[in-house]
Design an enzyme around this catalytic site. Structure first.
Site, PDB file in Angstrom:
ATOM      1  N   ASP A   1      20.679  19.273   5.718  1.00 46.58           N
ATOM      2  CA  ASP A   1      20.364  20.117   4.558  1.00 46.58           C
ATOM      3  C   ASP A   1      19.479  21.288   4.970  1.00 46.58           C
ATOM      4  O   ASP A   1      18.313  21.098   5.294  1.00 46.58           O
ATOM      5  CB  ASP A   1      19.673  19.272   3.486  1.00 46.58           C
ATOM      6  CG  ASP A   1      19.318  20.078   2.244  1.00 46.58           C
ATOM      7  OD1 ASP A   1      20.010  21.071   1.971  1.00 46.58           O
ATOM      8  OD2 ASP A   1      18.347  19.714   1.560  1.00 46.58           O
TER       9      ASP A   1
ATOM     10  N   ASP B   1      22.530  27.422   2.028  1.00 46.98           N
ATOM     11  CA  ASP B   1      22.119  26.022   1.901  1.00 46.98           C
ATOM     12  C   ASP B   1      23.290  25.062   2.099  1.00 46.98           C
ATOM     13  O   ASP B   1      24.172  24.968   1.254  1.00 46.98           O
ATOM     14  CB  ASP B   1      21.492  25.804   0.518  1.00 46.98           C
ATOM     15  CG  ASP B   1      21.117  24.347   0.277  1.00 46.98           C
ATOM     16  OD1 ASP B   1      20.952  23.614   1.261  1.00 46.98           O
ATOM     17  OD2 ASP B   1      20.992  23.961  -0.898  1.00 46.98           O
TER      18      ASP B   1
END
Length: 508
Positions: free
Chosen positions: A103, A297
């Site tokens: 992440d 992201d």
């Protein structure tokens, strides 16, 4: 009456302040379930809660120090955008192997440290002779789900990563809500963003910062995510891509690498200049694209757009598409669109392009995804229909270039030079045809010099809200003292008069 108005005014101010103080820190993690049951009407409302110019690139088969061999890291990820991309890591002594979600939109390295009904195993801190608890509590709330636990340190190694073992800050997750989901095959999260996003504060050094400091590898990593075109209902976990730590592997991309500056080092914040649907410019002020922030992201499934931008995109696609009668639920993400099995829907939809500011700030470059990346296969119905979802959603927290876009590109996070690079991914291909495009340079003279200026970062807003709460607390204390101990002023005869008493004004 003047006093009652003052009380009301202060009450309003304090209510506003306390309202601001209740805002929470949210990391944009949005992962869809791996599989779900679909009904004939395909209403997926319940799924909504399951929902970051050219130049030379570091392109080596290994880093100069010999600590990493990039070829050893190829295909070290599994998963897809629906279930998240994860890699195997070994934690503790002796090593306990867990799958960890990658992440780039958060900064904590956190692993399950207690049983949970949706995971098969967890990190047992009692079985590791090298685990040390710091005694500090930690909690993180994401766009989807949250967890809390305790901070500690332990030794971590990556079977398909840099050589050796590194001592890392670890958040041991003891309780969570909506974070671990059915159908996913990971037991923790690897936050790769900057220390400013670390919880409980920026003194908690993130994983990659520790890796760079302790091993001496270059401060750069790169991601290839290869789930484009895969159905989220598939039960198999294919080799999902590669996380290259220490540089970029040239075999994973085609053509030139194009870089955009990192505007702020918290998320990987970039500057979006404009969007096009087909060859149609949305013609919005460039600040609209960067409301709050625009980030890259990997932990977010979809391309998320500010509300005004999202509405303009849907309108443009509807106007450009050969299909005019889509249900609003398809655009909202609550319903699927289905075609007869074997019939391709992608020919009905236009390309979607994002213009990013280049490192030469007077120029921009364009990354383009074909409909195969944002009209995403989900499931089939009775073996006769293929059903798809819209891979774009609206956002109240800025623009997020998530997996929908990233799956088309090899993305380089060059932290050393404060830039993010994009090149065509070698795995973003279907039937021999590329699913993404990249072009430039283009002049940026027609947009503002700074499209991302003027916003306040979430951590700063968090500090401001607590400061306002403190001020309001002091004001409330003063008001309470005035109410409980009213000023008992007397006239010359020693009696309390109506004019000198607070009671009359309070009653009114």
């Amino acid at each position: 009456m003047a006093y009652s108005k003052s009380v009301l005014l202060w009450a309003f101010v304090c209510s506003f302040c306390f309202g601001m103080s209740t805002c929470y820190y949210a990391v944009p993690l949005k992962i869809y379930r791996g599989k779900f049951n679909s009904s004939l009407d395909l209403d997926l409302t319940s799924l909504q809660r399951i929902q970051t110019s050219g130049g030379n690139v570091l392109a080596l088969a290994s880093d100069p120090a010999g600590i990493v061999n990039f070829l050893d890291m190829v295909n070290n990820l599994q998963g897809d955008s629906g279930r998240g991309y994860y890699m195997e890591m070994s934690i503790g002594t002796p090593g306990q192997k867990l799958n960890i979600l990658v992440d780039t939109g958060s900064s904590n390295f956190a692993v399950a440290a207690a049983p949970h009904p949706f995971i098969t195993h967890y990190f047992n801190t009692a079985l590791s002779s090298t685990y040390q608890s710091t005694g500090r509590a930690v909690a993180v709330k994401y766009t989807q789900g949250n967890w809390e636990g305790e901070l500690g340190t332990d030794r971590v190694s990556i079977p398909k990563g840099p050589n050796g073992t590194t001592t890392i800050n670890i958040a041991a997750i003891l309780a969570s809500d909506g974070f671990f989901l059915p159908g996913v095959n990971w037991q923790g999260i690897l936050g790769l963003a900057y220390p400013l996003l670390s919880r409980p504060d920026s003194s908690v050094e993130p994983f990659f910062n520790s890796l760079v400091r302790q091993t001496g590898i270059p401060d750069i990593f790169s991601l290839q995510m290869c789930g484009a075109g895969l159905s989220a209902s598939s039960t198999a976990d294919p080799a999902g891509g590669s996380l290259i730590m220490g540089g970029a592997e040239p075999n994973l991309y085609r053509g030139s690498m194009w870089y955009t500056p990192i505007k702020e080092e918290w998320y990987y914040q970039v500057e979006v200049l404009k969007l096009e649907i087909g060859d149609q410019n949305l013609n919005l002020d460039c600040r609209e694209y960067n409301v709050d922030k625009a980030i890259v992201d990997s932990g977010t499934t979809l391309l998320r757009l500010p509300v005004n931008v999202f509405n303009a995109v849907v309108e443009a696609i509807t106007r450009t598409s050969l299909i005019q009668d889509f249900s609003s639920g398809f655009w909202a993400g609550t319903k699927l669109a289905c075609w007869m099995k074997g019939e391709s829907p992608w020919r009905f939809f236009p390309k979607l392009s994002i213009y990013l500011r280049a490192t030469n700030t007077s120029q921009s470059f364009r990354i383009t995804i074909l409909p195969q990346l944002y009209i995403q296969p989900i499931t089939d119905v009775d073996g006769t229909l293929d059903c798809f979802r819209f891979g774009v959603s609206s956002s109240a927290n800025g623009l997020v270039i998530g997996a929908t876009v990233m799956e088309g590109f090899y993305v380089v996070f060059d932290r050393a030079q404060r830039r993010v690079g994009f090149a065509l991914s070698s795995c973003a291909v279907s039937g021999g045809a590329a699913l993404s495009e990249i072009a430039g340079p283009f002049s940026a003279a027609d947009v503002a010099a700074d499209c991302a200026g003027g916003g306040l970062k979430e951590p700063l807003l968090w500090v401001i809200s607590y400061a306002l709460m403190g001020i309001c607390a002091v004001v409330l204390l003063v008001l309470l003292l005035l109410l409980v101990l009213p000023c008992r002023c007397r006239d010359r005869s020693g009696e309390i008069t109506d004019e000198s008493s607070l009671v009359r004004h309070r009653i009114k």
